[in-house]
Design an enzyme around this catalytic site. Structure first.
Site, short mmCIF file in Angstrom:
data_model
loop_
_atom_site.label_atom_id
_atom_site.label_comp_id
_atom_site.label_asym_id
_atom_site.label_seq_id
_atom_site.Cartn_x
_atom_site.Cartn_y
_atom_site.Cartn_z
N MET A 1 0.83 -1.19 0.00
CA MET A 1 0.00 0.00 0.00
C MET A 1 0.87 1.25 0.00
O MET A 1 2.08 1.17 -0.19
CB MET A 1 -0.94 -0.01 1.20
CG MET A 1 -1.99 -1.11 1.12
SD MET A 1 -3.16 -1.03 2.47
CE MET A 1 -4.13 -2.49 2.10
N CYS A 2 0.27 2.39 0.26
CA CYS A 2 0.93 3.68 0.10
C CYS A 2 1.86 3.98 1.27
O CYS A 2 1.93 3.25 2.25
CB CYS A 2 -0.11 4.78 -0.02
SG CYS A 2 -1.36 4.45 -1.29
N GLN A 3 2.60 5.08 1.14
CA GLN A 3 3.47 5.58 2.19
C GLN A 3 3.03 6.99 2.56
O GLN A 3 2.73 7.81 1.70
CB GLN A 3 4.92 5.61 1.69
CG GLN A 3 5.51 4.25 1.43
CD GLN A 3 6.22 3.68 2.63
OE1 GLN A 3 6.81 4.40 3.45
NE2 GLN A 3 6.20 2.37 2.75
N HIS A 77 2.57 12.09 0.48
CA HIS A 77 2.02 10.77 0.17
C HIS A 77 2.72 10.19 -1.05
O HIS A 77 2.97 10.91 -2.03
CB HIS A 77 0.52 10.91 -0.11
CG HIS A 77 -0.20 9.64 -0.41
ND1 HIS A 77 -0.29 9.11 -1.69
CD2 HIS A 77 -0.89 8.80 0.39
CE1 HIS A 77 -1.02 8.00 -1.65
NE2 HIS A 77 -1.39 7.78 -0.40
N ILE A 78 3.07 8.93 -0.98
CA ILE A 78 3.56 8.17 -2.14
C ILE A 78 2.57 7.04 -2.37
O ILE A 78 2.25 6.28 -1.47
CB ILE A 78 4.98 7.62 -1.88
CG1 ILE A 78 5.98 8.77 -1.83
CG2 ILE A 78 5.38 6.62 -2.96
CD1 ILE A 78 7.37 8.34 -1.41
#
Length: 277
Positions: A1-3, A77-78
């Site tokens: 998922m995202c970072q 956000h990544i």
């Protein structure tokens, strides 16, 4: 998922050190390559930069690493897409909306299944992500409580407690939220925080060959809190949030925190995430 990456500071702080390590996770040291974004506040308004390209190779990210960003509140956000076309700019986090004469920033890491909240129409998604739907629902609820004047900070926090608990029933709901004064951080599966204050020490990035001696760049009255999906540095005292934990951060310190109920499914995902570290 995202970072996720968030920062709240007692004074405007330079984020380039943390951003250098964080951006590397967008396709270089990790596989999160579906877009990048950052928003940082200047008083009530925020500057927002998003790019559908991977953060590790994004010209926008490269420009920001050279730009002397100084802010008291930052949300970045990544993206590793689960819902919404990764090539569409409108699906890149963080998202921003206005409430009570201020910009609000929101970024989400997770996947909300069959999540279709009702809306009174004040806030509508531009893109097609579950994350933006959750943000619009959050803003809608705050506006319904007080349409014109700001709620008290305690009412905002209690509203976020209730809404976070309900939304997390649909899946993983790690998020960061800021209005330029406070930073709120909710953990479903994986989130860490660090309070950086006097006496400052040397720190080395996990994702890049870069170190910084914060004792040389900060004064005794400086203090900031950094929140990230995974620790950014090797030699600092990062603390892990527990599933269902919600933090209210202001002036670089934790003002309040709450432990919310979490489903068994989310708790198992938390345990699985620890096994993958």
């Amino acid at each position: 998922m995202c970072q996720l990456l968030g920062m709240n500071s007692v004074k405007p702080a330079d984020l380039r050190f943390s951003l250098t390590g964080f951006a590397a996770r967008g396709g270089l040291t990790d596989h999160h390559a579906d877009g990048f974004g950052i928003g940082f506040f200047e008083d009530k308004a925020c500057r927002l930069f998003v790019d559908a390209q991977p953060a590790a190779t994004s010209p926008v990210a490269e420009m920001l690493k050279q730009y002397a960003i100084k802010s008291r509140n930052v949300v970045s956000h990544i993206r590793k897409a689960t819902q919404g076309d990764p090539m569409r700019l409108e699906n890149c986090h963080p998202f921003t909306r206005e409430l009570w004469g201020r910009h609000w920033l929101f970024a989400h890491n997770g996947d909300l299944i069959d999540y279709q909240p009702e809306s009174a129409g004040n806030y509508q998604p531009v893109g097609t992500t579950d994350s933006e739907r959750a943000f619009c629902a959050l803003m809608e609820e705050l506006k319904q409580i007080s349409p014109r004047e700001p709620c008290s900070p305690d009412i905002i926090f209690e509203t976020l407690c209730s809404l976070s608990e309900r939304t997390a029933e649909f899946g993983v709901f790690n998020y960061l939220l800021s209005n330029g004064q406070s930073l709120y951080a909710h953990c479903s599966t994986r989130l860490w925080y660090l309070v950086r204050e006097w006496p400052f020490s040397n720190a080395s990035l996990v994702d890049a060959d870069l170190s910084m001696d914060f004792a040389q760049t900060n004064d005794p009255e400086d203090r900031l809190c950094v929140v990230a999906t995974q620790p950014l540095t090797r030699n600092e005292n990062w603390q892990q949030l527990q599933p269902g934990q919600l933090l209210w951060i202001e002036q670089g310190r934790i003002v309040r925190q709450a432990q919310l109920e979490v489903s068994e499914a989310v708790r198992k995902k938390h345990e699985a995430s620890l096994a993958c570290v």
